[in-house]
Write a protein that holds these residues in place. Structure first.
Motif, short mmCIF file in Angstrom:
data_model
loop_
_atom_site.label_atom_id
_atom_site.label_comp_id
_atom_site.label_asym_id
_atom_site.label_seq_id
_atom_site.Cartn_x
_atom_site.Cartn_y
_atom_site.Cartn_z
N HIS A 1 -12.59 -85.88 -65.41
CA HIS A 1 -13.31 -86.87 -66.21
C HIS A 1 -13.54 -86.32 -67.61
O HIS A 1 -13.93 -85.16 -67.77
CB HIS A 1 -14.66 -87.22 -65.57
CG HIS A 1 -14.58 -87.52 -64.11
ND1 HIS A 1 -14.32 -88.78 -63.61
CD2 HIS A 1 -14.72 -86.72 -63.01
CE1 HIS A 1 -14.31 -88.75 -62.29
NE2 HIS A 1 -14.57 -87.50 -61.90
N LEU B 1 -10.41 -85.39 -59.33
CA LEU B 1 -10.33 -86.18 -60.55
C LEU B 1 -10.87 -85.37 -61.72
O LEU B 1 -11.81 -84.59 -61.58
CB LEU B 1 -11.14 -87.47 -60.42
CG LEU B 1 -10.74 -88.43 -59.28
CD1 LEU B 1 -11.66 -89.65 -59.28
CD2 LEU B 1 -9.29 -88.84 -59.38
N GLY C 1 -14.11 -93.66 -59.18
CA GLY C 1 -12.77 -93.16 -58.88
C GLY C 1 -12.62 -92.62 -57.48
O GLY C 1 -11.53 -92.67 -56.90
N ASP D 1 -12.65 -93.95 -66.33
CA ASP D 1 -13.41 -93.15 -65.39
C ASP D 1 -12.85 -91.74 -65.24
O ASP D 1 -13.61 -90.78 -65.06
CB ASP D 1 -13.45 -93.84 -64.03
CG ASP D 1 -14.39 -95.04 -64.03
OD1 ASP D 1 -15.31 -95.06 -64.87
OD2 ASP D 1 -14.21 -95.94 -63.20
N LYS E 1 -5.53 -87.05 -62.16
CA LYS E 1 -5.78 -87.05 -60.72
C LYS E 1 -4.87 -86.02 -60.06
O LYS E 1 -3.65 -86.05 -60.23
CB LYS E 1 -5.51 -88.44 -60.14
CG LYS E 1 -5.83 -88.57 -58.66
CD LYS E 1 -5.61 -90.01 -58.21
CE LYS E 1 -5.98 -90.21 -56.75
NZ LYS E 1 -5.79 -91.64 -56.32
#
Length: 485
Positions: free
Chosen positions: A286, A284, A259, A293, A297
């Motif tokens: 996760h 990001l 990512g 992925d 964001k």
């Protein structure tokens, strides 16, 4: 015949009084008996003096109404007879001060106002009278327990002493001198993870055993490490922008997440979500439970993200960047809920208070040098302190309301602060280069610091939860230098 001359008397008498009228009579028993039986008229004249009678210069108070029990008479016990003079003391007080005063003494439980029996040079000291109405200036209103002298309060404990030298030093070859990386973390299972070049090493604090977790190879390098809160899994951010998740117990890679476009310099776990910050200016989120992925964001920074911390309730994520911004995000928001721009340098050091919800501390780089405290509920700055050096890391103690900061240019020191007074409690030195890395032991008493001088130093800084006494060194933490690989 002339009478013989009279002997001159030494008394000056009035002309109407002769010397013969003065006689000195011996008081006999009959006289005393006669004088003791007087007429009622004489008695009334004594008890009710006339207006013309003069007043005496003596004043004899009535002890029953003088409230002598409000004073404590200090006594020194006899060194020869312990407790042998107790009956005599009560009898003496009864004779001197009256039976009313003696009633305030307890034969078994000691004197009224036993707190007054502390050693003092004062013989009499005034005690508060509890029978009257409460005064606005009474000790209880002023915050002091009523009836207890300030001299009898337990003396304050001596201040805690922080050792000025580390109790253990580890060699850490290839530990990078890069402000934007985060290469040291200490797990809740008492295992220290260190990123050295292309490898990650695990050092067990319980037996000093060193284990090589992984080697990324010549084309990549370690930029950040972060344990899960349970201490079982390790996340590694790499120079190529990948995020790897490893099983720390079996030394086995579980997953690789993509990512990011470039290096991932900071990681942060909450209970379920892993957040990663990168030089590509993005954050990001996760979730290992899903196949993608990343699940979220965050876009808001204008330069590299170098600081990242979840709040203790997992509701807010604070991020700091090389754009001098401190941003606060909610868990599912794509835009920051707070934008704090008072710092004038990069914000890497971030710490949430475990003692107060919504209290966030942040530290600025070389051009700023300040630690600032924020209320994330309303976005107000609560306080700040100029440290005089680049602020590299912050960590809040979970045992006491204090925090530790590590610094770079120009003094390379470690400082312990009290909150909310922001009084500097201790200053520790030992590293020859910037103290870029900081982690805390699971018991909250020991910190480990890392620097570009390729050393890891262990310091006893905070007290334990139960006792404020400093942690005692054991054979495991003996002084000396050990090589971590």
């Amino acid at each position: 015949m002339d009478s013989p001359p009279r002997r001159k008397s030494g008394l000056n008498l009035p002309s109407s009084m002769s010397e013969a009228s003065l006689r000195l009579e011996t008081l006999t028993g009959s006289c005393r008996a006669r004088s003791s039986i007087q007429s009622p008229r004489a008695i009334s004249s004594l008890s009710s003096p006339s207006k013309s009678s003069t007043c005496s210069d003596r004043f004899i108070p009535c002890r029953s109404s003088s409230r002598l029990h409000t004073f404590g008479l200090l006594e020194k016990e006899s060194p020869v007879k312990e407790g042998g003079n107790e009956a005599y003391s009560r009898l003496l007080k009864c004779e001197l001060f009256g039976s009313d005063f003696a009633s305030f003494s307890s034969p078994a439980g000691g004197q009224f106002g036993s707190p007054m029996n502390s050693p003092s040079k004062n013989m009499l000291r005034f005690k508060t009278d509890f029978s009257g109405p409460n005064s606005p200036y009474s000790p209880s209103i002023l915050g002091q327990d009523a009836g207890i002298s300030s001299e009898s309060v337990t003396p304050p404990k001596p201040p805690r002493k922080v050792p000025k030298t580390p109790h253990k030093v580890l060699d850490a070859p290839s530990l990078q001198d890069d402000f934007y990386l985060n290469l040291v973390d200490w797990s809740s299972q008492n295992v220290l993870a260190v990123g050295l070049g292309t490898c990650v090493y695990l050092w067990s604090a319980s037996n000093s055993k060193v284990t090589k977790l992984c080697d990324l190879g010549p084309s990549d390098s370690v930029c950040s490490v972060q344990w899960t809160r349970e201490g079982s899994y390790m996340s590694i951010g790499t120079h190529l922008g990948h995020v790897q998740v490893w099983d720390g117990t079996q030394c086995k890679k579980v997953r690789t997440l993509g990512g990011h476009q470039t290096r991932t310099g900071v990681l942060a776990w909450n209970s379920r979500i892993l957040a990663s910050g990168s030089r590509d200016r993005n954050i990001l989120q996760h979730d290992l439970r899903v196949s993608s992925d990343f699940v979220c964001k965050h876009v808001g920074h204008k330069s590299e993200v170098c600081g990242l911390k979840w709040s203790h309730d997992d509701r807010e994520l604070a991020s700091g960047g090389n754009d001098n911004q401190l941003l606060v995000w909610s868990q599912h928001s794509q835009h920051p809920v707070l934008k704090l721009t008072e710092h004038t340098a990069a914000v890497k050091a971030i710490a949430w208070s475990p003692h107060q919800s919504g209290l966030l501390a942040s530290g600025g780089g070389t051009a700023d040098r300040c630690i600032r405290f924020w209320n994330t509920t309303n976005g107000h700055q609560l306080n700040h302190v100029d440290t005089g050096s680049q602020v590299c890391n912050l960590a809040w103690s979970k045992n006491v309301n204090e925090l530790v900061s590590t610094h770079g240019y120009s003094q390379n020191q470690i400082m312990v602060w009290k909150y909310p007074s922001l009084a500097k409690f201790a200053t520790l030195t030992g590293h020859s280069l910037r103290v870029l890395y900081l982690a805390m032991s699971p018991d909250g008493q020991t910190i480990v610091t890392g620097a570009g001088d390729e050393t890891l130093r262990f310091w006893n800084v905070f007290p334990s939860v139960k006792t404020p006494a400093p942690v005692k060194d054991t054979g495991l933490w003996s002084l000396g230098r050990t090589q971590i690989r």
